[in-house]
Scaffold this active site. Structure first.
Site, mmCIF file in Angstrom:
data_model
loop_
_atom_site.group_PDB
_atom_site.id
_atom_site.type_symbol
_atom_site.label_atom_id
_atom_site.label_comp_id
_atom_site.label_asym_id
_atom_site.label_seq_id
_atom_site.Cartn_x
_atom_site.Cartn_y
_atom_site.Cartn_z
ATOM 1 C CD GLU A 1 -1.270 -8.196 -27.055
ATOM 2 O OE1 GLU A 1 -1.715 -7.361 -27.266
ATOM 3 O OE2 GLU A 1 -1.811 -9.141 -26.285
ATOM 4 C CB SER B 1 13.202 -7.176 41.184
ATOM 5 O OG SER B 1 12.464 -7.335 42.401
#
Length: 874
Positions: free
Chosen positions: A86, A465
């Site tokens: 680059e 219950s």
């Protein structure tokens, strides 16, 4: 000379004009440019990670995959490959490369558009962080100005590190750390020269050079990078020759999830989004939950196994779809593959299309193109589903169950391919530490991909219950004891103009007068109704709020005794924790701590804990002790009008959110909305915060001990509790309560073990459906059908889960409060036993509530009382 002077003047004027233009342009384009020093503390877009308490990955959220690295963690081979590719003069220039700029300008003028930027690495960092991607002269000038400023403020090492952490490598991999893992499944520091060269070639055109999609282009690009590195003398000829001969050897790797907890991940994601907005997905937060890997895996296995077992018991509902009839022309593989793309695998249950079927076997194509064989052993379970309460006869051949052209579901089990189906029933598990509220495991449904509705926190279902321990707690606080005798006999109530109400036991067996402990353990409904009448509905309903149950969800009539109230599994787990921890209302929480991407701690949860070791005199004095030994429990109702003891006020948390909505994140967020990661801002507490004390230690101890009886029953095995299946764990420090609603539309089990409180719920999302009846032994046509209930459906899940979690946990003894005494009582009457024998048993009492009378003893047809006076029975 005359012309020379004119030329010199024009040159000077041109230079001066150019300088003026440059300076004017500088001042014009530099206006409102950002401060490059911000890059020293830049926040790269990094996904949020949701982790277990051990730091294991549960989920990631965010578009960008990025693993930021410091400069010293980036290997030189990667840096050299990027520079060679680059910006070969990176270490020499001052932010811009004049040669590169002239080249780009020439190409732009020649082609009448700027197709090349001539950008240095510094310029690319400036563009990506501060500017738009447009291609124009103005943007280029701003880019140059920013690049020059960056070179003055940042070191070359800082710039290259920013670049390598920022750039896109394709396949959602941003930064070299993520790219190394995405394509090679390794850390950047372990990359070879060949691998580094391939990655360095990707940022120029990530899609075009993608090594998975276009391996030939990627190979050519990698070789070009290696050539550049050789020319720049970053590598030797020998290294070049070796690297260029290597194959690509790439793959596609995604962050590996340690275990499945999608409902937990979504709760954490929603919480973070509510606090941080969209930045939750980009700022790299690490969210450490309270979830334990072992607990969650155990919960997943237990829930999955039982839901599949239930679904098989109730029969085969038929194929998902029929693509063609056996007499019609069969579809080809392309058509089959197209049809299967609309279906996914769920919990290892996968779609398949039957291509052949006969009496002994069938062949089917999976969604990955593989052909599998299903023998009779894989379909012999498949009784036809008729209704929730009825199944057909066992099949005798494969072709009687599955036929050519059907789209079915299959799974592999013990190397055998079996017919399967996607369950319709759903369930939830919440497992928390009762001493501080930390959620250790949570399941919100069978499969998150099928339904994202979180039943653990959002499903409000009738409790059945499972409510009884809380009402009996109220009864103990009102003056009853575990030895109080209550009549287990049918009840009928009929008011003028109203329907007759006949609460029944399940099963409808009545034993006459029984002690309260037995009534709770055997879940006697009519005893619960009589107890509720004795203490008063309003008193019981208000008492339930002490356990964190929302006021609006509590029914205020006698049906409350049978569990007509509706709560979420999380609320039930929290309420049972009060019993398990000695009477403290803890607040469940999921988020333990949050770290910023660099590891800075920005939040640490400070839970309210149950103060089991505090030497606090209980504020819950039993003001109704004189009623505890009454022969007729109905007389307790006479004290209903008395004011209940003063209680500590509770926070209004009816609609509890997880984590708690009042977490002090204001200490973590600056006025401008940015996160303050200064560790000194973290809320710290030198002293622990204690949860509200809502019921007495004594009442909590008694109910907890009674719940152990639901597992172990009577020591002489004269009666069994509804949770007797939990005896298989072989422990005496566990207890819990089953729950089954009318028509078995909801089944529950809530139980405790050392340092753990776990609630299990199962039911259909469609409230109209009942869980029904089925043969527990699905391969035996003569086996009786059994109704699905909390004891045989929810309790086994709890047992399976606890079997795995408690494997290496030693059994613990319960420490009883000082005011709890043990007294020998008569089993039948609950009164004092004259002497130890087969009719007596020890029972716990709060000191001062123990019976004062002795039970009479029978001799033939005569009965002798405690004073020795004898009288005839007939």
């Amino acid at each position: 000379m005359k012309y020379f002077r004119w030329f010199l003047k024009l040159l000077i004027i041109g230079i001066l004009s150019g300088a003026v233009i440059i300076f004017a342009g500088y001042f014009y384009y530099s206006k409102n440019l950002p401060d490059v020093t911000r890059l020293k503390d830049v926040r790269l877009q990094t996904p949020m990670q949701v982790l277990s308490s051990e730091g294991e990955l549960i989920a990631t959220f965010g578009e960008y995959r990025r693993l930021p690295l410091k400069y010293e963690d980036i290997p030189p081979v990667v840096i050299n490959a990027i520079i060679a590719t680059e910006d070969s003069r990176f270490y020499e220039h001052f932010g811009i490369d004049p040669i590169g700029i002239l080249r780009a300008m020439y190409i732009g003028l020649k082609n009448h558009k700027f197709s090349q930027g001539g950008s240095t690495i510094t310029q690319q960092v400036a563009k990506n962080f501060f500017l738009t991607p447009e291609r124009s002269v103005g943007r280029k000038i701003r880019e140059i100005i920013l690049a020059i400023r960056m070179e003055k403020e940042l070191s070359k090492e800082e710039i290259i590190a920013l670049y390598l952490n920022m750039i896109n490598f394709g396949s959602r991999a941003y930064g070299i750390g993520s790219a190394a893992y995405t394509f090679y499944g390794k850390q950047a520091k372990d990359l070879t020269l060949s691998e580094a060269a391939l990655l360095a070639g990707l940022p120029n055109a990530p899609s075009a050079y993608n090594p998975i999609s276009y391996p030939e282009k990627a190979l050519s690009r990698r070789n070009w990078v290696l050539h550049r590195m050789l020319n720049q003398q970053f590598i030797t000829q020998e290294q070049y020759d070796e690297a260029i001969s290597e194959p690509l050897n790439v793959g596609y790797y995604v962050p590996k999830i340690a275990f499945s907890a999608p409902y937990v991940a979504e709760m954490a994601r929603q919480f973070m989004y509510d606090k941080f907005g969209d930045s939750a997905y980009t700022d790299g937060y690490k969210v450490y939950t309270t979830i334990s890997k072992n607990n969650q895996i155990a919960a997943n296995n237990a829930m999955h196994e039982q839901i599949i077992n239930y679904d098989m018991r109730h029969g085969y509902r038929g194929p998902e779809k029929t693509l063609w009839q056996p007499a019609e022309k069969a579809w080809n593989n392309t058509e089959i593959a197209a049809a299967l793309t609309n279906y996914s695998c769920y919990q290892e249950i996968c779609p398949a299309v039957v291509t052949e079927s006969n009496t002994e076997q069938a062949k089917a194509i999976l969604n990955d193109g593989k052909t599998v064989t299903i023998n009779f052993d894989g379909v012999k379970w498949a009784r036809p589903f008729i209704s929730d309460n009825q199944q057909g006869a066992l099949p005798t051949t494969v072709s009687s169950v599955i036929k050519t052209g059907q789209l079915i579901w299959v799974k592999q089990q013990n190397d055998i391919w079996m017919l399967s189906q996607i369950p319709v029933i759903n369930g939830a598990i919440v497992s928390i530490d009762p001493e501080n509220g930390a959620i250790k495991a949570l399941i919100g449904g069978f499969d998150y991909n099928i339904s994202k509705f979180n039943r653990a926190t959002q499903a409000i279902r009738q409790i059945g219950s499972t409510i009884k321990p809380f009402i009996y707690s109220a009864a103990l606080d009102k003056g009853l004891t575990l030895a109080t005798v209550i009549n287990d006999a049918p009840i009928m109530r009929s008011n003028a103009g109203s329907e007759v109400w006949r609460p029944k036991n399940s099963p409808a067996i009545y034993a006459g007068p029984l002690r309260l402990r037995i009534g709770l353990s055997m879940s006697k409904n009519v005893m619960m109704v009589r107890t509720l009448r004795a203490i008063g509905v309003d008193y019981a309903a208000k008492y339930l709020e002490r356990f964190g149950f929302p006021h609006d969800n509590i029914s205020r009539n006698e049906s409350l005794a049978l569990g007509s109230a509706s709560f979420t599994p999380l609320q039930v787990a929290r309420a049972y924790s009060v019993i398990a921890n000695g009477g403290y209302l803890i607040t469940p929480y999921l988020i333990n701590k949050i770290e910023y991407s660099e590891g800075d701690l920005i939040y640490q949860h400070q839970p309210e804990i149950a103060c089991k070791d505090c030497l606090i005199e209980s504020s819950y004095k039993n003001e109704n002790a004189e009623t505890a030994n009454l022969d007729n429990v109905e007389k307790v109702a006479q004290s209903n009008e008395q004011e209940e003891p003063e209680q500590e006020k509770l926070r209004a948390e009816d609609n509890m959110l997880l984590p708690r909505a009042d977490i002090p994140f204001r200490q973590l967020i600056n006025p401008d909305g940015t996160v303050n990661v200064d560790k000194t801002t973290i809320s710290k507490q030198d002293e622990p915060t204690y949860a509200p004390h809502v019921i007495s230690n004594e009442v909590a101890f008694l109910i907890k001990d009674a719940l152990k009886s639901t597992v172990w029953g009577d020591r002489d095995n004269q009666w069994r509790g509804t949770a007797s299946r939990s005896r298989s764990l072989g422990r005496h420090d566990i207890g819990g309560k089953t729950g089954t609603t009318n028509l078995s539309k909801d089944v529950w089990f809530a139980g405790f073990a050392p340092h753990l409180m776990t609630t299990v719920w199962l039911g259909f999302d469609d409230h109209r459906r009942e869980l029904g009846r089925a043969r527990q032994n699905i391969y035996n046509d003569k086996a009786p059908t059994t109704g699905e209930a909390g004891g045989n459906l929810a309790n086994p899940i709890w047992n399976n889960y606890m079997q795995q979690i408690l494997k290496d946990v030693p059994e613990e003894s319960e420490i009883k409060p000082a005011s709890i005494i043990s007294v020998l009582i008569d089993k039948k009457t609950g009164l004092l036993a004259p002497q130890p024998n087969s009719h007596s048993i020890p029972e716990y009492f709060i000191e001062g509530t123990e019976p004062t009378k002795y039970a009479t003893k029978e001799v033939g047809t005569k009965v002798t009382d405690e004073q020795g006076v004898t009288s005839e029975l007939f």
